[in-house]
Motif scaffolding. Structure first.
Motif, mmCIF file in Angstrom:
data_model
loop_
_atom_site.group_PDB
_atom_site.id
_atom_site.type_symbol
_atom_site.label_atom_id
_atom_site.label_comp_id
_atom_site.label_asym_id
_atom_site.label_seq_id
_atom_site.Cartn_x
_atom_site.Cartn_y
_atom_site.Cartn_z
ATOM 1 N N ALA A 15 26.064 22.606 -7.645
ATOM 2 C CA ALA A 15 26.041 21.329 -6.922
ATOM 3 C C ALA A 15 27.301 21.169 -6.089
ATOM 4 O O ALA A 15 27.246 20.786 -4.900
ATOM 5 C CB ALA A 15 25.900 20.174 -7.915
ATOM 6 N N GLU A 16 28.426 21.438 -6.701
ATOM 7 C CA GLU A 16 29.668 21.329 -5.953
ATOM 8 C C GLU A 16 29.719 22.376 -4.851
ATOM 9 O O GLU A 16 30.238 22.116 -3.759
ATOM 10 C CB GLU A 16 30.854 21.487 -6.908
ATOM 11 N N LEU A 17 29.199 23.559 -5.152
ATOM 12 C CA LEU A 17 29.185 24.638 -4.139
ATOM 13 C C LEU A 17 28.394 24.209 -2.903
ATOM 14 O O LEU A 17 28.839 24.393 -1.781
ATOM 15 C CB LEU A 17 28.566 25.889 -4.785
ATOM 16 N N ILE A 18 27.245 23.618 -3.178
ATOM 17 C CA ILE A 18 26.405 23.214 -2.045
ATOM 18 C C ILE A 18 27.081 22.120 -1.242
ATOM 19 O O ILE A 18 27.112 22.154 -0.004
ATOM 20 C CB ILE A 18 25.025 22.757 -2.550
ATOM 21 N N LEU A 19 27.667 21.139 -1.945
ATOM 22 C CA LEU A 19 28.299 20.044 -1.218
ATOM 23 C C LEU A 19 29.480 20.542 -0.397
ATOM 24 O O LEU A 19 29.648 20.184 0.784
ATOM 25 C CB LEU A 19 28.764 18.970 -2.214
ATOM 26 N N ALA A 20 30.316 21.381 -1.011
ATOM 27 C CA ALA A 20 31.507 21.866 -0.291
ATOM 28 C C ALA A 20 31.113 22.767 0.878
ATOM 29 O O ALA A 20 31.656 22.647 1.985
ATOM 30 C CB ALA A 20 32.417 22.615 -1.273
ATOM 31 N N SER A 21 30.173 23.661 0.637
ATOM 32 C CA SER A 21 29.751 24.586 1.725
ATOM 33 C C SER A 21 29.128 23.815 2.880
ATOM 34 O O SER A 21 29.386 24.095 4.057
ATOM 35 C CB SER A 21 28.754 25.610 1.164
ATOM 36 N N THR A 22 28.324 22.812 2.504
ATOM 37 C CA THR A 22 27.678 22.020 3.573
ATOM 38 C C THR A 22 28.706 21.264 4.383
ATOM 39 O O THR A 22 28.657 21.213 5.632
ATOM 40 C CB THR A 22 26.655 21.056 2.981
ATOM 41 N N ALA A 23 29.675 20.648 3.693
ATOM 42 C CA ALA A 23 30.697 19.866 4.402
ATOM 43 C C ALA A 23 31.502 20.748 5.342
ATOM 44 O O ALA A 23 31.761 20.376 6.497
ATOM 45 C CB ALA A 23 31.604 19.175 3.390
ATOM 46 N N ILE A 24 31.921 21.930 4.841
ATOM 47 C CA ILE A 24 32.713 22.826 5.699
ATOM 48 C C ILE A 24 31.862 23.343 6.854
ATOM 49 O O ILE A 24 32.325 23.440 7.994
ATOM 50 C CB ILE A 24 33.281 23.985 4.852
ATOM 51 N N GLY A 25 30.569 23.647 6.605
ATOM 52 C CA GLY A 25 29.676 24.099 7.690
ATOM 53 C C GLY A 25 29.502 23.038 8.750
ATOM 54 O O GLY A 25 29.524 23.310 9.956
ATOM 55 N N VAL A 26 29.345 21.761 8.277
ATOM 56 C CA VAL A 26 29.217 20.656 9.251
ATOM 57 C C VAL A 26 30.494 20.520 10.051
ATOM 58 O O VAL A 26 30.487 20.315 11.267
ATOM 59 C CB VAL A 26 28.874 19.353 8.511
ATOM 60 N N GLY A 27 31.652 20.641 9.366
ATOM 61 C CA GLY A 27 32.917 20.516 10.090
ATOM 62 C C GLY A 27 33.070 21.582 11.146
ATOM 63 O O GLY A 27 33.505 21.302 12.280
ATOM 64 N N SER A 28 32.723 22.820 10.829
ATOM 65 C CA SER A 28 32.835 23.906 11.815
ATOM 66 C C SER A 28 31.906 23.666 13.000
ATOM 67 O O SER A 28 32.272 23.893 14.162
ATOM 68 C CB SER A 28 32.508 25.244 11.131
ATOM 69 N N THR A 29 30.681 23.202 12.695
ATOM 70 C CA THR A 29 29.694 22.964 13.777
ATOM 71 C C THR A 29 30.144 21.831 14.682
ATOM 72 O O THR A 29 30.122 21.938 15.918
ATOM 73 C CB THR A 29 28.319 22.654 13.186
ATOM 74 N N VAL A 30 30.564 20.710 14.069
ATOM 75 C CA VAL A 30 31.001 19.563 14.867
ATOM 76 C C VAL A 30 32.214 19.942 15.703
ATOM 77 O O VAL A 30 32.352 19.555 16.868
ATOM 78 C CB VAL A 30 31.296 18.365 13.962
ATOM 79 N N GLN A 31 33.108 20.740 15.120
ATOM 80 C CA GLN A 31 34.296 21.171 15.869
ATOM 81 C C GLN A 31 33.892 21.949 17.108
ATOM 82 O O GLN A 31 34.441 21.730 18.196
ATOM 83 C CB GLN A 31 35.181 22.038 14.969
ATOM 84 N N ALA A 32 32.924 22.865 16.981
ATOM 85 C CA ALA A 32 32.485 23.659 18.141
ATOM 86 C C ALA A 32 31.868 22.763 19.222
ATOM 87 O O ALA A 32 32.143 22.919 20.419
ATOM 88 C CB ALA A 32 31.496 24.727 17.676
ATOM 89 N N LEU A 33 31.041 21.790 18.770
ATOM 90 C CA LEU A 33 30.382 20.915 19.737
ATOM 91 C C LEU A 33 31.387 20.007 20.421
ATOM 92 O O LEU A 33 31.317 19.763 21.634
ATOM 93 C CB LEU A 33 29.303 20.084 19.046
ATOM 94 N N VAL A 34 32.350 19.478 19.652
ATOM 95 C CA VAL A 34 33.382 18.630 20.260
ATOM 96 C C VAL A 34 34.225 19.445 21.212
ATOM 97 O O VAL A 34 34.563 18.999 22.335
ATOM 98 C CB VAL A 34 34.250 17.983 19.147
ATOM 99 N N GLY A 35 34.579 20.670 20.827
ATOM 100 C CA GLY A 35 35.358 21.527 21.715
ATOM 101 C C GLY A 35 34.613 21.813 23.008
ATOM 102 O O GLY A 35 35.200 21.781 24.094
ATOM 103 N N ARG A 36 33.329 22.098 22.895
ATOM 104 C CA ARG A 36 32.539 22.341 24.120
ATOM 105 C C ARG A 36 32.553 21.126 25.030
ATOM 106 O O ARG A 36 32.731 21.234 26.258
ATOM 107 C CB ARG A 36 31.098 22.691 23.748
ATOM 108 N N THR A 37 32.355 19.948 24.464
ATOM 109 C CA THR A 37 32.339 18.720 25.265
ATOM 110 C C THR A 37 33.658 18.524 25.990
ATOM 111 O O THR A 37 33.704 18.212 27.195
ATOM 112 C CB THR A 37 32.034 17.515 24.376
ATOM 113 N N LEU A 38 34.778 18.722 25.257
ATOM 114 C CA LEU A 38 36.089 18.524 25.863
ATOM 115 C C LEU A 38 36.360 19.561 26.944
ATOM 116 O O LEU A 38 36.883 19.228 28.019
ATOM 117 C CB LEU A 38 37.176 18.587 24.771
ATOM 118 N N VAL A 39 36.027 20.827 26.666
ATOM 119 C CA VAL A 39 36.294 21.888 27.660
ATOM 120 C C VAL A 39 35.451 21.667 28.914
ATOM 121 O O VAL A 39 35.943 21.817 30.039
ATOM 122 C CB VAL A 39 36.020 23.271 27.034
ATOM 123 N N VAL A 40 34.206 21.331 28.733
ATOM 124 C CA VAL A 40 33.346 21.106 29.901
ATOM 125 C C VAL A 40 33.826 19.896 30.673
ATOM 126 O O VAL A 40 33.825 19.904 31.921
ATOM 127 C CB VAL A 40 31.870 20.945 29.453
#
Length: 844
Positions: A80-105
């Protein structure tokens, strides 16, 4: 494979790359074990969304979540903790990429971020801001999972790892995507690469250099050279090679930047790589921009030069076209001058008055003929002319009609030099498009034409009366034949000196006077012997050709082509009558103008002169040909068949008598010639008249014999006579005279009955009237002579001279006496050369 399958494979590949590079990063991680000072997946994620778009977000999330799940699974973290932590870190990496794309563009020009120093700086700034997202979410997650150590250190390490991942990966991807590479030789690029690799190997292995020495910063000049010579792509690759060299040194237990802990060594490597990368990328982008500006300037210069060259060519072409146009205009002006000169000459040469008025009725052109008749009115208005008010009013009325678009034709009479002349005046509109801009006027002198027309009308009237007189004379001659011969019979029976003898003598004398009267009527009717002359046909025509030109309007061309050399026997007056009749028919057939041609030539009939002859064709031989043709309306088949019939006309009673072609036909046949007619609607009309040479013409005997009061049987040769005469009284009289002379008479009232008698009875001589209802006497004579070539034939006629249609036989003119008849019969019987008919031919 469909598009969805290919997309799934691409996303799976991206996730796999994310996991693989992340696993390498975790190998360099400090506590906690999933926090690394260099995190390449962050750079791969941002590069992917910049190049491929937001559709790759699931792959980034999957890669980040799966990578951390594997990490926590190895660490024994509950599911349970594994899933929550992995999901949170995956969401953070994804949001970071999308925010970076928005700012760069939005701020750093997107995929073109490496094209200028400013956009490179903004790219780095945007990457730093975007990395805050994953660092914050990730730090919170790992510490929530029980990670040891300071939160600030964890966050800074996380942020720095992501930032360095972006710094290492994104420039390379963007440079490859935008093809940001300078055009240098492969040898030079290889040399720079080798120098860089050797320097990295040497500088990242201290080789006895004291710890803490910053020798690797010596790589900066090499980076500067690569950025300046090779471009942004090679600068990014050099940065990656430097980082890999440093990481490799750490992996081999070396400390290229001094003997420090692993975490500090990684941070120093990050600082070193960033210090090398930023100047190189900024310089490379600046050099790229400079070179791009030079290329653009060169392109603009080339374009400007091309435009100048094109404009120069265009100007040269325009100058050439202008020169050609000027030359053509000069040629046109020269042609216009020549045309005006020709037109002026033609107008001045016109044999009639000609002028042009403008819309204000001002004379702009007047030819010499008009000046001679009316004075020079050039430049004057019509109201300024010195003419009678009534004439001026008439002229202005005609001009008004012409200006309204009407062509006005009117008769004009004027006295010039004390001589009254008749003109045909014409006023026609001059149009430019739909607008009338002036008036063209002309006065054609028709005095001579009117005179000739009036003469022709009178001649036709005379000819009509003459035909009537000729018909009366013909019938009267038949009556005189009966009266004269009956009177002679009575005179032979009356005692000499008796009252009966005196009365019959008076009757006979009256008959002779009546015969003289009929001869004068036939002379009037044109049935008298012609005043023939023997001369070449062209000579006989010479006095007649001058009469033709005045018969036609000015729009008809009259041509004469001489070529006949054969001498003919003909009356020149009658030849002129032929030409005038044919010319008047041609004139009426060409109301809109055309050509009238008179042509003479010699021709061999039966060879090149096969023609549609009106009557039987002339005998084969050489003839003088008179050809008269026009380009008029032509004739239909029905009109052509009836053209030579007396009183047949297509012009109406007011314009024609129907006697013109009939007269031509009679004159030609009387001269021993033949006439052919060729015509078709719309193709004009051609008459060809064949005249035999003078040597071939024979004297056409009238057969007249001096009347005798007493009969004689001195010339009687007892024979059987086939007598053909349509007049019953004349037939009975001739039969009685022949019977008195000892002949046997077989009487017939027409050719058909004579043909029937000839098939049943034998006879010695044929005596026939020439003209009869139905078939003619010459037709019967030809048929009988076809079976008996030596058959004696004697024609009788009430005309002074009648066409025997080519049958060689004497003609006895009515009225005649019994003695004249006896001598004529004896004369034709003498052609048998004394050989009496066979008994069976005599019927005995």
């Amino acid at each position: 494979m469909g598009a969805h399958g290919r997309s799934a494979i691409a996303l799976s590949g991206l996730a796999a790359i994310y996991i693989a590079t992340g696993w390498v990063g975790m190998a360099l991680a400090s506590t906690p074990g999933n926090v690394s000072a260099v995190w390449l997946p962050s750079g791969i994620a941002l590069a992917a969304v910049l190049v491929l778009g937001a559709r790759v977000a699931p792959a980034i999330f999957a890669g980040g979540a799966l990578l951390n799940a594997l990490f926590y699974a190895r660490a024994g973290v509950p599911s349970a903790e594994l899933i929550l932590a992995s999901t949170a870190i995956g969401v953070g990496s994804t949001v970071q990429a999308l925010v970076g794309r928005t700012l760069v563009v939005r701020f750093a020009r997107g995929l073109d971020a490496l094209r200028s120093p400013r956009s490179v700086g903004l790219l780095v700034a945007c990457a730093g801001l975007a990395c805050i997202v994953a660092a914050t979410i990730g730090t919170a997650t790992v510490h929530a999972m029980g990670a040891q150590g300071a939160i600030a250190r964890t966050w800074l390490t996380w942020w720095l790892g992501d930032f360095m991942g972006v710094t290492l990966v994104v420039p390379i991807v963007l440079a490859f995507r935008a093809r940001l590479v300078f055009d240098v030789s492969l040898v030079e690029r290889a040399a720079y690469t080798i120098v860089l690799l050797v320097a990295i190997e040497v500088l990242f292995a201290p080789l006895g250099i004291a710890p803490g020495t910053r020798a690797p910063y010596v790589l900066l000049p090499i980076f500067v050279a690569i950025a300046y010579r090779l471009g942004p792509r090679d600068a990014g690759i050099a940065t990656m090679l430097a980082w890999l060299g440093a990481i490799g040194a750490l992996a081999r237990g070396r400390r290229p930047l001094g003997d420090v802990s692993m975490d500090l060594a990684l941070l120093e490597i990050d600082a070193l790589v960033f210090a090398l990368a930023m100047p190189a990328l900024v310089l490379a982008s600046a050099e790229w921009a400079r070179r791009q500006s030079e290329r653009e300037l060169e392109g603009m210069r080339d374009e400007l030069e091309a435009r100048v060259a094109a404009r120069t060519d265009e100007l040269e072409r325009a100058n050439a076209e202008l020169g050609a146009e000027i030359a053509e205009r000069r040629r046109t002006e020269a042609r216009l001058v020549e045309s005006e000169a020709r037109l002026e000459t033609a107008i001045e040469s016109l044999p009639f008055d000609f002028w042009i008025l403008d819309r204000d009725e001002r004379y702009v052109l007047v030819n010499s003929s008009a000046k001679a008749h009316w004075g020079d009115a050039t430049g004057k208005r019509i109201v300024d002319l010195d003419v009678e008010p009534s004439v001026l009013a008439h002229w202005r009325e005609n001009n008004a009609r012409a200006l309204a678009g009407e062509v006005v034709v009117r008769p004009v009479e004027h006295v010039h030099g004390g001589v009254a002349r008749r003109y045909e005046g014409i006023s026609a509109p001059i149009r430019v498009g739909d607008r009338v801009v002036g008036i063209l006027g002309a006065n054609v002198d028709v005095t001579e034409r009117v005179r000739l027309t009036e003469q022709l009308v009178r001649a036709q009237k005379v000819e009509t009366v003459g035909r009537l007189a000729g018909g009366v004379a013909h019938d009267f001659n038949n009556l005189l034949t009966i009266i004269g011969n009956a009177s002679e019979a009575l005179a032979r029976r009356a005692p000499a000196g008796s009252v009966d003898a005196e009365l019959t003598t008076s009757i006979i004398e009256a008959t002779r006077q009546a015969a003289d009267l009929t001869r004068r009527l036939l002379l009037f009717a044109g049935r008298h012997p012609a005043d023939e002359r023997v001369a070449p046909l062209d000579d006989l025509l010479s006095t007649s050709l001058g009469l033709l030109r005045p018969l036609f309007a000015a729009n008809v061309a009259v041509r004469f082509e001489h070529g006949a050399t054969i001498a003919v026997r003909f009356d020149p007056t009658r030849l002129g009558q032929i030409l005038v009749n044919l010319a008047m028919n041609a004139r009426d057939a060409m109301p809109d103008g055309g050509a009238f041609t008179v042509r003479t030539y010699d021709c061999d009939v039966g060879e090149a002169c096969s023609e549609p002859w009106i009557d039987a064709p002339p005998a084969p031989g050489r003839y003088a040909m008179l050809e008269v043709s026009d380009t008029g309306a032509g004739m239909s088949d029905d009109v052509r068949r009836n053209a030579f019939e007396p009183f047949y006309t297509t012009k109406g009673a007011a314009r024609g008598s129907g006697l013109g072609l009939a007269s031509v036909h009679g004159i030609v046949r009387q001269a021993g010639g033949a006439i052919a007619l060729e015509s078709a609607p719309g193709r004009g009309t051609t008459f060809r008249i064949a005249l035999p040479p003078a040597s071939a013409t024979t004297a056409r005997s009238t057969g007249r014999f001096a009347p005798a009061i007493r009969s004689t049987r001195a010339h009687a040769v007892h024979s059987t006579v086939l007598l053909v005469e349509d007049d019953p009284g004349v037939r009975r009289t001739i039969a009685r005279l022949l019977a008195d002379q000892g002949h046997r008479v077989l009487g017939a009232h027409d050719v058909a009955s004579a043909r029937d008698i000839a098939s049943r009875e034998a006879f010695d001589v044929l005596i026939s009237d020439v003209v009869m209802p139905g078939e003619s006497g010459p037709t019967l004579a030809r048929e009988l002579r076809a079976a008996r070539p030596d058959l004696p034939v004697l024609f009788v006629s009430a005309y002074a001279a009648k066409d025997t249609e080519g049958v060689e036989a004497p003609l006895l003119a009515k009225p005649f006496t019994a003695d004249a008849l006896g001598r004529a019969v004896a004369s034709v019987l003498s052609t048998l050369s004394g050989n009496p008919p066979c008994p069976e031919e005599r019927g005995s």
